[in-house]
Design a protein around this motif. Sequence first.
Motif, PDB file in Angstrom:
ATOM      1  N   GLY A 277       0.784  -1.231   0.000  1.00  0.00           N
ATOM      2  CA  GLY A 277       0.000   0.000   0.000  1.00  0.00           C
ATOM      3  C   GLY A 277       0.814   1.278   0.000  1.00  0.00           C
ATOM      4  O   GLY A 277       0.263   2.365   0.214  1.00  0.00           O
ATOM      5  N   ILE A 278       2.117   1.182  -0.246  1.00  0.00           N
ATOM      6  CA  ILE A 278       2.988   2.370  -0.241  1.00  0.00           C
ATOM      7  C   ILE A 278       3.145   2.887  -1.675  1.00  0.00           C
ATOM      8  O   ILE A 278       3.766   2.234  -2.511  1.00  0.00           O
ATOM      9  N   PRO A 279       2.581   4.049  -2.002  1.00  0.00           N
ATOM     10  CA  PRO A 279       2.651   4.563  -3.377  1.00  0.00           C
ATOM     11  C   PRO A 279       4.004   5.199  -3.673  1.00  0.00           C
ATOM     12  O   PRO A 279       4.715   5.619  -2.745  1.00  0.00           O
ATOM     13  N   MET A 291      -4.852   6.157 -18.718  1.00  0.00           N
ATOM     14  CA  MET A 291      -3.838   5.888 -17.702  1.00  0.00           C
ATOM     15  C   MET A 291      -3.754   7.056 -16.710  1.00  0.00           C
ATOM     16  O   MET A 291      -3.619   6.865 -15.502  1.00  0.00           O
ATOM     17  N   GLN A 292      -3.846   8.272 -17.250  1.00  0.00           N
ATOM     18  CA  GLN A 292      -3.803   9.470 -16.409  1.00  0.00           C
ATOM     19  C   GLN A 292      -4.961   9.482 -15.419  1.00  0.00           C
ATOM     20  O   GLN A 292      -4.780   9.779 -14.240  1.00  0.00           O
ATOM     21  N   ARG A 293      -6.167   9.136 -15.901  1.00  0.00           N
ATOM     22  CA  ARG A 293      -7.324   9.109 -15.007  1.00  0.00           C
ATOM     23  C   ARG A 293      -7.161   8.035 -13.930  1.00  0.00           C
ATOM     24  O   ARG A 293      -7.553   8.238 -12.775  1.00  0.00           O
ATOM     25  N   ALA A 294      -6.585   6.886 -14.310  1.00  0.00           N
ATOM     26  CA  ALA A 294      -6.379   5.807 -13.339  1.00  0.00           C
ATOM     27  C   ALA A 294      -5.381   6.228 -12.259  1.00  0.00           C
ATOM     28  O   ALA A 294      -5.563   5.909 -11.075  1.00  0.00           O
ATOM     29  N   ILE A 295      -4.341   6.944 -12.652  1.00  0.00           N
ATOM     30  CA  ILE A 295      -3.355   7.424 -11.685  1.00  0.00           C
ATOM     31  C   ILE A 295      -3.994   8.417 -10.723  1.00  0.00           C
ATOM     32  O   ILE A 295      -3.718   8.405  -9.518  1.00  0.00           O
ATOM     33  N   GLU A 296      -4.858   9.287 -11.235  1.00  0.00           N
ATOM     34  CA  GLU A 296      -5.560  10.246 -10.382  1.00  0.00           C
ATOM     35  C   GLU A 296      -6.440   9.535  -9.360  1.00  0.00           C
ATOM     36  O   GLU A 296      -6.602  10.010  -8.232  1.00  0.00           O
ATOM     37  N   ILE A 297      -6.979   8.377  -9.728  1.00  0.00           N
ATOM     38  CA  ILE A 297      -7.859   7.628  -8.840  1.00  0.00           C
ATOM     39  C   ILE A 297      -7.072   6.824  -7.796  1.00  0.00           C
ATOM     40  O   ILE A 297      -7.376   6.853  -6.604  1.00  0.00           O
ATOM     41  N   VAL A 298      -6.043   6.107  -8.257  1.00  0.00           N
ATOM     42  CA  VAL A 298      -5.323   5.166  -7.384  1.00  0.00           C
ATOM     43  C   VAL A 298      -4.103   5.795  -6.717  1.00  0.00           C
ATOM     44  O   VAL A 298      -3.790   5.483  -5.569  1.00  0.00           O
ATOM     45  N   LEU A 299      -3.414   6.685  -7.422  1.00  0.00           N
ATOM     46  CA  LEU A 299      -2.173   7.285  -6.902  1.00  0.00           C
ATOM     47  C   LEU A 299      -2.288   8.806  -6.889  1.00  0.00           C
ATOM     48  O   LEU A 299      -1.488   9.514  -7.512  1.00  0.00           O
ATOM     49  N   PRO A 300      -3.280   9.359  -6.188  1.00  0.00           N
ATOM     50  CA  PRO A 300      -3.513  10.803  -6.242  1.00  0.00           C
ATOM     51  C   PRO A 300      -2.367  11.648  -5.694  1.00  0.00           C
ATOM     52  O   PRO A 300      -2.199  12.802  -6.070  1.00  0.00           O
TER      53      PRO A 300
END
Length: 408
Positions: A277-279, A291-300
């Motif tokens: 769980g460490i980003p 991919m950008q949207r996924a990063i905003e969701i998971v790795l904000p």
Amino acid sequence: MLGMVFNDTKELRTFYVNYAREEGFGVTTRSSNMGEDGKLKYITLACARSGKTNSTARNSIKPQPSTKTDCKAKVNALVWPDGKFRLTTVVLEHNHGLSPAKARYHKSNKKMSSNVKRRLELNDQAGITVNKNFYSFVVEAGGYDKLSFGEKDCRNYLDKARRLRLGIGDAQAIHNYFVKMQSKNSNFFYIMDLDDNGRLRNVFWADARSRAMYESFGDVVTFDTKYLTNKYDMLFVPFVGVNHHGNSVLLGCGLLSNEDTETFVWLFRSWLSCMSGIPPKGIITDQCKSMQRAIEIVLPGARHRWCLWHIMKKIPEKLKGYAQYEAIKRPLQNSVYDSLTEVEFEDSWASMICSYDLLGNEWLRVLYNERRRWVPVFVKSCFWAGMSTTQRKACMHFSTNTLTRRQR
């Protein structure tokens, strides 16, 4: 419409797409911007015919066709202190004709239910051709205009579905291999994503060495979907970092059947779960919107940087249609590589745009709006472990060869 408030971008987009369907035009995300905290600050949804297309065709007598008309219709939403999105700009006028009867052809209006998808696949497996398969829906609905998808959409979906049908025993072989690796070392991690019919869709795995490496060298990660595909057209996607010697280290791998936001969200969550769980503090990718949207969701909280190599590689493709292409190329490269301050970049970029009349170039406009994601002078304040590109090929060649040898 001006001043309307929405809880999130999904609610905003649903509203504008429904409005566009009634009026008879398509919708596209024109631009968006992330703040220093990694959170979305504003978003612009526009008519799908906004912007201009600069043809790269060498034959000026037969230019490449374009649907772009530089339409100005759009809505712009800003994030307010309460976290909600408020419409601050609304332009309703279009510079082209609208056709509600043809609205279903726009990409933003196309939908295909799970029942339709299931029937398409069953008929396809029964040997029914795509055109007959599609026509059965036309008859059932009472006409072509009653459907929210077309024959081409059916073909595209079936192409994707066929990629999920691995050969006999292939999915089981992968699972058996992972179980074997985990029995040898309990720190071997893997997740297999199955669709509603139990077919293998996506895979993620990382061995004990990759997980240990991430603990020491996981501050910055590159993620590349352009490396290679297998015989089923599944993407091989490695997570790559760099160690204290400047050498590439593998931090996990995936096989993906798609490049949509849902798939990337699954992959990033799987990878994050693997890494306790460490980003990472920073991640480098190409310009893929999903991919950008996924990063905003998971790795904000991670600083997202675009691969500089991918961007500069596109210069010939995007600008060679200009008569002054050779003259444009040098000041563009100088602006990117030689600017020592943000002000210096702003001045040199503006000078280039004005000197060569590039104000209408959509590609350059997007790059400028997102300059904080890729221009070296804007990202130098963050630690990147000496990386600016996803092209860490040495590690990827090694990992791929290792996997190949193990499977022999």
